[in-house]
Design an enzyme around this catalytic site. Structure first.
Site, PDB file in Angstrom:
ATOM      1  N   TYR A  53       0.774  -1.272  -0.071  1.00 36.24           N
ATOM      2  CA  TYR A  53      -0.193  -0.099  -0.007  1.00 36.24           C
ATOM      3  C   TYR A  53       0.997   1.162   0.019  1.00 36.24           C
ATOM      4  O   TYR A  53       1.459   1.702   0.956  1.00 36.24           O
ATOM      5  CB  TYR A  53      -0.902   0.104   1.285  1.00 36.24           C
ATOM      6  CG  TYR A  53      -1.909  -1.318   1.230  1.00 36.24           C
ATOM      7  CD1 TYR A  53      -2.144  -2.065   0.021  1.00 36.24           C
ATOM      8  CD2 TYR A  53      -2.651  -1.381   2.337  1.00 36.24           C
ATOM      9  CE1 TYR A  53      -2.753  -3.169  -0.064  1.00 36.24           C
ATOM     10  CE2 TYR A  53      -3.658  -2.605   2.193  1.00 36.24           C
ATOM     11  CZ  TYR A  53      -3.965  -3.289   1.292  1.00 36.24           C
ATOM     12  OH  TYR A  53      -4.621  -4.379   1.305  1.00 36.24           O
ATOM     13  N   SER A 192     -12.672  -5.115   1.048  1.00 41.55           N
ATOM     14  CA  SER A 192     -13.651  -4.505   0.156  1.00 41.55           C
ATOM     15  C   SER A 192     -15.104  -4.775   0.552  1.00 41.55           C
ATOM     16  O   SER A 192     -16.002  -5.247  -0.438  1.00 41.55           O
ATOM     17  CB  SER A 192     -13.387  -4.702  -1.239  1.00 41.55           C
ATOM     18  OG  SER A 192     -12.052  -4.695  -1.627  1.00 41.55           O
ATOM     19  N   PRO A 193     -15.523  -4.899   1.841  1.00 40.78           N
ATOM     20  CA  PRO A 193     -16.705  -5.334   2.486  1.00 40.78           C
ATOM     21  C   PRO A 193     -17.993  -4.346   2.007  1.00 40.78           C
ATOM     22  O   PRO A 193     -19.047  -4.708   1.937  1.00 40.78           O
ATOM     23  CB  PRO A 193     -16.572  -5.173   3.847  1.00 40.78           C
ATOM     24  CG  PRO A 193     -15.608  -4.079   4.055  1.00 40.78           C
ATOM     25  CD  PRO A 193     -14.468  -4.304   3.005  1.00 40.78           C
ATOM     26  N   GLN A 196     -15.611  -1.298  -2.546  1.00 38.85           N
ATOM     27  CA  GLN A 196     -14.884   0.041  -2.537  1.00 38.85           C
ATOM     28  C   GLN A 196     -15.847   0.947  -2.853  1.00 38.85           C
ATOM     29  O   GLN A 196     -15.543   2.169  -3.607  1.00 38.85           O
ATOM     30  CB  GLN A 196     -13.855  -0.084  -3.753  1.00 38.85           C
ATOM     31  CG  GLN A 196     -12.823  -1.255  -3.600  1.00 38.85           C
ATOM     32  CD  GLN A 196     -11.901  -1.470  -4.476  1.00 38.85           C
ATOM     33  OE1 GLN A 196     -12.104  -1.213  -5.522  1.00 38.85           O
ATOM     34  NE2 GLN A 196     -10.820  -2.122  -4.201  1.00 38.85           N
ATOM     35  N   LEU A 199     -20.811  -0.717  -3.962  1.00 43.99           N
ATOM     36  CA  LEU A 199     -22.087  -1.342  -3.464  1.00 43.99           C
ATOM     37  C   LEU A 199     -23.288  -0.300  -2.843  1.00 43.99           C
ATOM     38  O   LEU A 199     -24.475  -0.587  -2.928  1.00 43.99           O
ATOM     39  CB  LEU A 199     -21.753  -2.358  -2.142  1.00 43.99           C
ATOM     40  CG  LEU A 199     -22.705  -3.342  -1.799  1.00 43.99           C
ATOM     41  CD1 LEU A 199     -23.521  -4.283  -3.002  1.00 43.99           C
ATOM     42  CD2 LEU A 199     -21.789  -4.275  -0.802  1.00 43.99           C
TER      43      LEU A 199
HETATM   44  P1  NAP Z   1     -14.068  -0.915   0.720  1.00 39.49           P
HETATM   45  O1  NAP Z   1     -13.568  -0.843   2.328  1.00 39.49           O
HETATM   46  O2  NAP Z   1     -14.954  -1.615   0.646  1.00 39.49           O
HETATM   47  O3  NAP Z   1     -14.497   0.547   0.527  1.00 39.49           O
HETATM   48  C1  NAP Z   1     -13.577   1.637   0.741  1.00 39.49           C
HETATM   49  C2  NAP Z   1     -14.159   2.828   0.004  1.00 39.49           C
HETATM   50  O4  NAP Z   1     -15.557   3.249   0.420  1.00 39.49           O
HETATM   51  C3  NAP Z   1     -13.243   4.251   0.122  1.00 39.49           C
HETATM   52  O5  NAP Z   1     -13.370   4.980  -1.270  1.00 39.49           O
HETATM   53  C4  NAP Z   1     -14.038   4.987   1.114  1.00 39.49           C
HETATM   54  O6  NAP Z   1     -13.955   6.399   0.888  1.00 39.49           O
HETATM   55  C5  NAP Z   1     -15.380   4.622   1.072  1.00 39.49           C
HETATM   56  N1  NAP Z   1     -16.477   4.449   2.055  1.00 39.49           N
HETATM   57  C6  NAP Z   1     -16.121   3.826   3.161  1.00 39.49           C
HETATM   58  N2  NAP Z   1     -16.955   3.710   4.296  1.00 39.49           N
HETATM   59  C7  NAP Z   1     -18.128   4.759   3.573  1.00 39.49           C
HETATM   60  C8  NAP Z   1     -19.325   5.155   4.132  1.00 39.49           C
HETATM   61  N3  NAP Z   1     -20.057   4.861   5.092  1.00 39.49           N
HETATM   62  N4  NAP Z   1     -19.933   5.895   3.104  1.00 39.49           N
HETATM   63  C9  NAP Z   1     -19.738   6.189   1.878  1.00 39.49           C
HETATM   64  N5  NAP Z   1     -18.506   5.640   1.256  1.00 39.49           N
HETATM   65  C10 NAP Z   1     -17.434   5.064   2.361  1.00 39.49           C
HETATM   66  O7  NAP Z   1     -12.700  -1.090   0.042  1.00 39.49           O
HETATM   67  P2  NAP Z   1     -11.233  -1.510   0.019  1.00 39.49           P
HETATM   68  O8  NAP Z   1     -10.326  -0.422   0.601  1.00 39.49           O
HETATM   69  O9  NAP Z   1     -10.661  -2.121  -1.030  1.00 39.49           O
HETATM   70  O10 NAP Z   1     -11.085  -2.779   1.191  1.00 39.49           O
HETATM   71  C11 NAP Z   1     -11.040  -2.665   2.607  1.00 39.49           C
HETATM   72  C12 NAP Z   1      -9.572  -2.843   3.064  1.00 39.49           C
HETATM   73  O11 NAP Z   1      -9.431  -4.290   2.967  1.00 39.49           O
HETATM   74  C13 NAP Z   1      -8.490  -2.103   2.449  1.00 39.49           C
HETATM   75  O12 NAP Z   1      -8.302  -0.816   2.641  1.00 39.49           O
HETATM   76  C14 NAP Z   1      -7.299  -2.955   2.663  1.00 39.49           C
HETATM   77  O13 NAP Z   1      -6.812  -2.884   4.007  1.00 39.49           O
HETATM   78  C15 NAP Z   1      -7.859  -4.469   2.568  1.00 39.49           C
HETATM   79  N6  NAP Z   1      -7.740  -4.963   1.127  1.00 39.49           N
HETATM   80  C16 NAP Z   1      -7.215  -6.313   1.024  1.00 39.49           C
HETATM   81  C17 NAP Z   1      -7.053  -6.689  -0.097  1.00 39.49           C
HETATM   82  C18 NAP Z   1      -6.139  -8.103  -0.396  1.00 39.49           C
HETATM   83  O14 NAP Z   1      -5.812  -8.290  -1.367  1.00 39.49           O
HETATM   84  N7  NAP Z   1      -5.724  -8.775   0.584  1.00 39.49           N
HETATM   85  C19 NAP Z   1      -7.621  -6.132  -1.354  1.00 39.49           C
HETATM   86  C20 NAP Z   1      -8.192  -4.862  -1.280  1.00 39.49           C
HETATM   87  C21 NAP Z   1      -8.342  -4.535   0.085  1.00 39.49           C
HETATM   88  P3  NAP Z   1     -13.313   7.338   2.428  1.00 39.49           P
HETATM   89  O15 NAP Z   1     -12.071   6.735   2.557  1.00 39.49           O
HETATM   90  O16 NAP Z   1     -13.338   8.562   1.457  1.00 39.49           O
HETATM   91  O17 NAP Z   1     -14.537   7.388   3.188  1.00 39.49           O
END
Ligand code: NAP
Length: 277
Positions: A53, A192-193, A196, A199
């Protein structure tokens, strides 16, 4: 804070803080740090990052955010597949420890499967564990065939979690991988619950959330949290959104709400009984 039990018996928070894309923009830094610290204050003491990251910038940000509070935190980071040879793991872990400003990682994951044989990665993890540099180890993005290959290897049965893409719209793991992990009491860390953020714009979810009087993010996270062996790690750099997301822990869904979500977002096994008839 509700907890999930690792195979070792240790309890970790069911709600953690994702940090992908944090630490990249200097003007967002203060709010990102404030959000992580608020998360710790509110009991979301599991933080997920990776050496990937921002080329280490996420780990550096976390190091700063948790300064003076290290013992409160369950720190998860990941090694790149191309660094996951026995010696490569050890060197990568040392670099992560420096960026995180700590002497130990609570859970160290192989980020995804690459060219390095899994046996070498496990040998690196075991050596780091013996040295006290990591407390637990696990994997991410490994499918059922990978897990079956890993299981009989030295250290294979010591895997603490599999971190996987899992949300209402991405239920593929339920087909075969999730039951296999469940049988072995290996929790899933759902990444990505909220897909991203995508959803939250799906009309099915928006309509459900409106009818139930809750924000869509809360509904999506609360659905994942109905499973006692799923840890969610949503990412937000915004304190208000963090509080909104954390409401998913405080206000579990009712059976009727779960039924409605299951009808709106059927999983891959939903059709199975019909097919079997
Ligand atoms: P995510 O948590 O599903 O979504 C994050 C996005 O949603 C950000 O753009 C955030 O923007 C927005 N968001 C969050 N809460 C919100 C709300 N209440 N209302 C509106 N928008 C909201 O996606 P992710 O970052 O891909 O996944 C979560 C974590 O999983 C990552 O950060 C990482 O640590 C891990 N991950 C692991 C892998 C792997 O391969 N192991 C892959 C992907 C992710 P703001 O920040 O502007 O609020």
């Amino acid at each position: 804070m509700r907890s999930v039990t690792l195979p070792s018996g240790e309890h970790v928070p069911a709600f953690g803080l994702g940090t992908w894309q944090m630490g990249d923009a200097p003007k967002r830094r203060a709010e990102e740090i404030a959000t992580l610290r608020l998360g710790l204050d509110l009991g979301a003491t599991l933080i997920d990052t990776a050496e990937m990251y921002g080329d280490g910038r996420s780990e550096e940000l976390i190091g700063e955010a948790i300064r003076g509070r290290r013992d409160q935190v369950f720190l998860v980071t990941k090694v790149y597949p191309h660094n996951a040879s026995e010696q490569g793991c050890i060197a990568a872990c040392e670099r992560s420890l420096r960026r995180l400003q700590t002497d130990r990682i609570d859970l160290y994951l192989l980020h995804w499967r690459g060219q390095v044989p899994l046996a070498q990665t496990l040998a690196g993890f075991l050596s780091l564990q013996r040295a006290g540099k990591i407390r637990h180890y696990g994997v991410s993005n490994l499918d059922l065939a990978d897990m079956r290959e890993l299981w009989p290897l030295a250290g294979g049965q010591g895997v603490a979690v599999n971190q996987l893409l899992y949300n209402l719209a991405r239920r593929g793991i339920e087909w075969d991988l999730l039951p296999w992990l469940r049988e072995r009491r290996i929790p899933v860390m759902a990444y990505s619950p909220i897909e991203q953020g995508r959803l939250l714009r799906q009309s099915k979810l928006v309509g459900f959330a409106k009818r139930q009087g809750m924000p869509p993010a809360q509904a999506a996270l609360a659905w994942l949290l109905t499973y006692p062996d799923v840890i969610v790690i949503p990412k937000t750099s915004n304190r208000e959104r963090l509080k909104e997301n954390l409401a998913a822990i405080e206000r579990p869904l009712t059976a009727a709400q779960i039924d409605e979500l299951e009808r709106l977002f059927p999983g891959p096994t939903a059709a199975q009984p019909l097919q079997m008839l």
